[in-house]
Design a protein around this motif. Structure first.
Motif: not given
Length: 357
Positions: A159-171, A333-346
């Motif tokens: 689930a986190c892996s699938l969420l990472v790709f749209p978040l990266l595109a939005l970032l 938006g950039i800060v929030c998405i970056s935090i979400a991506l870092i949390g997903a990778f961790v």
């Protein structure tokens, strides 16, 4: 006889108050005998009035020497006797790794700064019996078993892996947007304003279709009808008829138009004033006549060049610079998405580490 009854009632009240204020502390253990490493549960119960406050004993990691505390559950509160009394239960899970008979001293509870103690308990801990006559029954340490593959263990990672790709595109999109500081060019379609007589006729058709006066709302009917005429006069003749009285409007119009065109309008305003201020109840033919008078006044006073005029919408180009608010939203938006991506990778890294290590 009355004195005896009074004494009996007084004794009952005193005894009932004493019972209501009594505090009892009890301790129970679910098993008096355990093997080394097994666990036993001790329940400490306090019964008291609902208005009283209790403080349970605080233990670090041992109840007594040799008896360790594994877990202290949250207190469970039950109300009794229509919420006049309450029973609080505190559960302690204990264990021991030394075989012995342990004496568990009374557990003290402070209720309104007064100490109450439970009864003492005992716990017998047995060691594992060993058959020394048959050493062949002892087995060595077993090898580490490989855990079977279970899809449920991978749901969070997938689930986190699938969420990472749209978040990266939005970032990436937001970063491009904030770096691109070009002005925003928009084309705006401006609808032209209708001529005064067309606006007035549209409003009168609406009033006519809603049939307000037929529902018994004569005051609302004449208010809306005169407001439509006042707006038309303001847009057609250029003076603010909305802020003028009926007589002032008639006098102003007489200076501009002939008396014949204004006479019917004068009758409409007089009827409207009677309805609004004198609670006059007009008849059906009177309402129809005033509606016709309003239409006739508009047709007689409208500009001839605007009668068949059909205004066309125009398109204008608006050039705007990106506002500070938009920039702050993009940065946020950039800060929030970056935090979400870092949390997903961790999270993904920790899950993979736990699964493979």
């Amino acid at each position: 006889m009355r004195k005896n009854i009074f004494l009996i009632v007084l004794l009952l009240l005193i005894s009932g108050r004493t019972v209501a204020q009594s505090v009892t502390v009890e301790a129970q253990i679910d098993s008096l005998q355990i093997l080394i490493g097994e666990q036993a549960k001790i329940q400490l119960q306090v019964a008291m009035d609902a208005k009283q406050r209790a403080v349970f004993p605080i233990y670090s990691d041992t109840l007594v020497r040799g008896v360790e505390i594994v877990e202290i559950a949250k207190p469970d509160t039950q109300y009794l006797n229509d919420r006049q009394r309450m029973l609080i239960t505190q559960e302690y899970t204990v264990t021991s790794f030394d075989s012995a008979l342990y004496y568990l001293p009374p557990m003290s509870v402070m209720v309104d700064n007064k100490e109450y103690k439970s009864k003492s308990l005992a716990l017998k801990v047995y060691s594992m019996p060993v058959d020394t006559l048959h050493p062949d029954q002892f087995f060595g340490q077993k090898t580490v078993m490989k855990a079977p593959f279970v899809w449920k263990d991978w749901y969070g990672v997938i689930a986190c892996s699938l969420l990472v790709f749209p978040l990266l595109a939005l970032l990436v999109y937001l970063i491009i947007r904030i770096r691109d500081n070009k002005p925003i060019i928009r084309k705006v379609k401006v609808e032209p304003k209708l001529p005064p007589h067309q606006l007035a006729m549209r409003e009168i058709e609406r009033i006519k279709g809603e049939k307000i006066w037929q529902k018994g709302h004569s005051k609302e009917y004449y208010t809306e009808l005169t407001d439509a005429i006042r707006t038309y006069i303001r847009d057609r003749f250029g003076f603010n008829a909305l802020e003028m009285t009926s007589s002032e409007i008639i006098d102003k119009l007489l200076e501009i138009k002939d008396k014949e065109a204004v006479s019917d309008l004068k009758y409409l305003f007089q009827t409207a004033d009677l309805v609004k201020f004198a609670k006059h109840d007009p008849q059906m033919n009177e309402n129809d006549a005033n509606l016709i008078n309003a239409i006739d006044f508009i047709n007689e006073t409208k500009l001839a060049e605007e009668e068949n005029k059909k205004p066309q919408p125009t398109e204008i180009t608006v050039i705007e610079k990106r506002s500070l608010r938009v920039k702050l939203l993009l940065i946020g938006g950039i800060v929030c998405i970056s935090i979400a991506l870092i949390g997903a990778f961790v999270y993904i890294g920790l899950q993979l580490y736990n699964l493979f290590v």
